[in-house]
Design an enzyme around this catalytic site. Structure first.
Site, PDB file in Angstrom:
ATOM      1  CG  HIS A  52      -6.303  -8.788   1.145  1.00 23.88           C
ATOM      2  ND1 HIS A  52      -6.618  -9.035  -0.165  1.00 23.88           N
ATOM      3  CD2 HIS A  52      -5.968  -7.493   1.194  1.00 23.88           C
ATOM      4  CE1 HIS A  52      -6.487  -7.926  -0.887  1.00 23.88           C
ATOM      5  NE2 HIS A  52      -6.083  -6.983  -0.072  1.00 23.88           N
ATOM      6  CE1 TYR A 101      -0.731 -28.017   6.154  1.00 27.41           C
ATOM      7  CE2 TYR A 101       1.356 -28.931   6.872  1.00 27.41           C
ATOM      8  CZ  TYR A 101       0.005 -29.089   6.622  1.00 27.41           C
ATOM      9  OH  TYR A 101      -0.590 -30.302   6.825  1.00 27.41           O
ATOM     10  NE  ARG A 152      -3.586  -2.168   2.776  1.00 26.70           N
ATOM     11  CZ  ARG A 152      -3.342  -3.307   3.404  1.00 26.70           C
ATOM     12  NH1 ARG A 152      -2.146  -3.480   3.970  1.00 26.70           N
ATOM     13  NH2 ARG A 152      -4.248  -4.249   3.478  1.00 26.70           N
ATOM     14  CE  LYS A 203      -7.450  -1.336   5.717  1.00 29.69           C
ATOM     15  NZ  LYS A 203      -8.570  -1.679   4.811  1.00 29.69           N
ATOM     16  CG  HIS A 257      -5.449   0.377  -3.303  1.00 24.22           C
ATOM     17  ND1 HIS A 257      -4.654   0.233  -2.180  1.00 24.22           N
ATOM     18  CD2 HIS A 257      -6.281  -0.693  -3.295  1.00 24.22           C
ATOM     19  CE1 HIS A 257      -4.993  -0.860  -1.530  1.00 24.22           C
ATOM     20  NE2 HIS A 257      -5.984  -1.452  -2.184  1.00 24.22           N
ATOM     21  NE  ARG A 317      -3.156  -4.144  -0.906  1.00 22.67           N
ATOM     22  CZ  ARG A 317      -2.384  -4.843  -0.072  1.00 22.67           C
ATOM     23  NH1 ARG A 317      -1.071  -4.741  -0.151  1.00 22.67           N
ATOM     24  NH2 ARG A 317      -2.911  -5.630   0.839  1.00 22.67           N
TER      25      ARG A 317
END
Length: 564
Positions: free
Chosen positions: A534, A543, A395, A422, A508, A511
């Site tokens: 996210h 894993y 970002r 974020k 953005h 991204r």
């Protein structure tokens, strides 16, 4: 300059008028008689042990200034305060001021009076900045909020207590203001930090308020409750985004529905959903971007898209759910209110550039300083930001905050960049060979070493070009938007559709482009989602270390440096 309130703090609330002996001594001093002779002639019997003549003259002068100030005659107070002995002009003016003041009754403040007439000058600027310019503005706020001064920069609890004491001396002010005030005029919409909600719709008696005894909040009205919810979020960006949605709803509720947030019904929520799509009347609600202090500020820049409406409702749902959890309200009017056509958030490939489009944009970026008037340093920085954001998926805010000290290598030789994303969540992204090569090139252009052992850890990845305080995410956002506009103008003739896409593009999109190109190149969805941070998949959480190694390899393979 002092006025009624500042005198209250320093002298008697109703200063006395000097007696004739004191006035005679002061007049004699004004006419040029030395203070000792003036006091000996008129006040000799009052000289206290150790008190100087100059002190006694000064006491009379201060008493006259206090009396003038208590009568709201700051002009006469200033005239007397500036008077000097043997100065004929100032002595004449001071004598005239004394005669005007003699017998003058104490004035009563009116709700329409400017705050500077009654309050200390040190209070005036903070109050003006908060949109409080008259005593009427203050009477709408002071009696109705327990910590009414919160949010007024420069005014603390001590100053607030002095203002409250002033209103306690003049209780009629509050009664007069209540008789005049209903709601703010429809065209006078104020942003959150200056918002003053009328008492009848502030939620202190909201229809769906839960019993006060069981509420976990110390808030007495809806504004304070929403402010408590906003304070939960430490991220400035998140707090700003959530504040915007709360601000829009509370303004709409008060102005259009004449209801408090804690009185809104499901029917109100459905009506608000329609309002978000087409805010009307447009002159009241919609306008071009303006500073929040401007009278031209409006809550909306235009109609909201389906996706933006869905986002707004999700935020308000979260707000009401939290208020219910705190036992502040009993019901959530937005429960079940959905937006037709909205889809769960996912990678938006429509807001990404194809590989061909990205190459065209980069061709324009390569010629910024030669063909389009950009300075060398600005063009170099822009190219680095484009390439680095595209190759890492960062970002813009994360890129602005990134430092050289956050780059590290693991036991497998993979290079990572630690970031704070974020919600102040920490994470790491792969630094593929092309991104590292671009960084080395940009460091050389800035005259900095490329060897990690010689790096200063606090050095930002992005140079500031002399910007005060360093480059900010907002500043960088504007720079990238400027580039997209330049590229659109250049490519308009050959590719009008792409030019239009560039004009809609935001930083953005780099991204989204990063993620889209990774997936097109065969990278696994889990690797892409982890690199974008996210969320992580629960079924692969055991894993994580293996996923890191695989993710590093896939990103590095996709953005590998060309062989020489």
């Amino acid at each position: 300059m002092e006025n009624a309130l500042s005198v209250t703090a320093n002298t008697a609330a109703n200063p006395d008028w000097p007696d004739e002996a004191g006035l005679a001594a002061f007049r004699a001093w004004l006419q040029g008689l030395p203070s000792r002779q003036a006091v000996d002639r008129y006040l000799g019997e009052r000289r206290a042990a150790g008190a100087s003549s100059r002190t006694l003259i000064g006491q009379v002068k201060r008493l006259l200034v206090a009396f003038a100030t208590s009568r709201a005659r700051a002009d006469l107070a200033a005239t007397i305060g500036a008077a000097r002995s043997a100065d004929k002009k100032s002595a004449k003016a001071a004598a005239a001021a004394i005669e005007l003041l003699r017998g003058m009754p104490r004035p009563e403040p009116l709700i329409g009076d400017a705050v500077e007439r009654w309050l200390p000058s040190s209070f005036v600027r903070p109050l003006h900045a908060a949109g409080l310019r008259t005593l009427a503005d203050l009477t709408l706020r002071v009696p109705r909020r327990r910590r009414w001064w919160t949010g007024i920069a420069g005014l603390g609890p001590a100053g607030a207590r002095r203002i409250e004491a002033f209103f306690a001396q003049h209780p009629a002010l509050t009664e007069r203001a209540r008789a005049l005030v209903t709601v703010k005029p429809a065209q006078d919409l104020l942003p959150w930090e200056r918002l003053i909600v009328p008492e009848d719709v502030d939620g202190s008696r909201g229809t769906f308020r839960a019993p006060r005894a069981t509420c976990a909040l110390d808030s007495s009205n809806d504004y304070e409750a929403v402010r408590a919810w906003l304070s939960l979020h430490e991220s400035a960006a998140t707090q700003k985004a959530y504040r915007k949605e709360a601000e829009r709803l509370i303004l709409w509720a008060v102005v259009e529905r004449r209801r408090a947030l804690s009185s809104l019904t499901t029917e109100d929520a459905i009506a608000y959903r329609s309002f978000l799509r087409h805010p009307i009347p447009r002159a009241r609600w919609v306008g071009a971007a303006q500073p929040r202090s401007s009278p031209l500020w409006r809550p909306f820049a235009g109609d909201l898209s389906v996706r933006s409406v869905a986002y707004a409702l999700s935020v308000l749902n979260a707000l009401y759910r939290w208020l219910i959890e705190q036992r502040y309200v009993l019901a959530n009017p937005f429960a079940g209110v959905k937006v037709r056509g909205s889809r769960p958030a996912q990678l938006d490939t429509a807001r990404a550039f194809t590989e061909h489009e990205w190459r065209l944009a980069r061709v324009v970026a390569d010629g910024l300083e030669w063909s389009y008037g950009w300075s060398d340093a600005s063009a170099q920085r822009l190219r680095f930001v484009l390439d680095f954001a595209y190759r890492t998926g960062l970002r813009i805010s994360e890129l602005v905050d990134a430092k050289l000290g956050a780059i590290e290598s693991d036991a497998h030789g993979d290079v990572w960049l630690r970031v704070v994303g974020k919600g102040r969540k920490t994470g790491k992204v792969v630094l593929p060979p092309l991104a590292r090569a671009g960084l080395d090139r940009y460091l050389m252009q800035r005259g900095l070493p490329v060897t990690p052992s010689k790096w200063r850890p606090s050095t930002p990845l992005i140079g500031s070009l002399g910007d005060a305080g360093g480059v900010t995410a907002w500043r960088l956002w504007r720079v990238m938007k400027r580039f997209f506009a330049t590229a659109a103008d250049v490519l308009e003739d050959g590719s009008p559709a792409f030019a239009e896409k560039l004009r809609r593009a935001t930083p953005h999109w780099t991204r989204h482009t990063h993620a889209t190109h990774l997936l097109d190149g065969g990278a696994e969805l889990t690797s892409v989602r982890d690199n974008l941070r996210h969320s992580s998949l629960a079924t692969t959480s055991m894993y994580l270390h293996a996923d890191d190694e695989r993710r590093a390899k896939q990103v590095a393979d996709r953005f590998a440096a060309p062989r020489s």
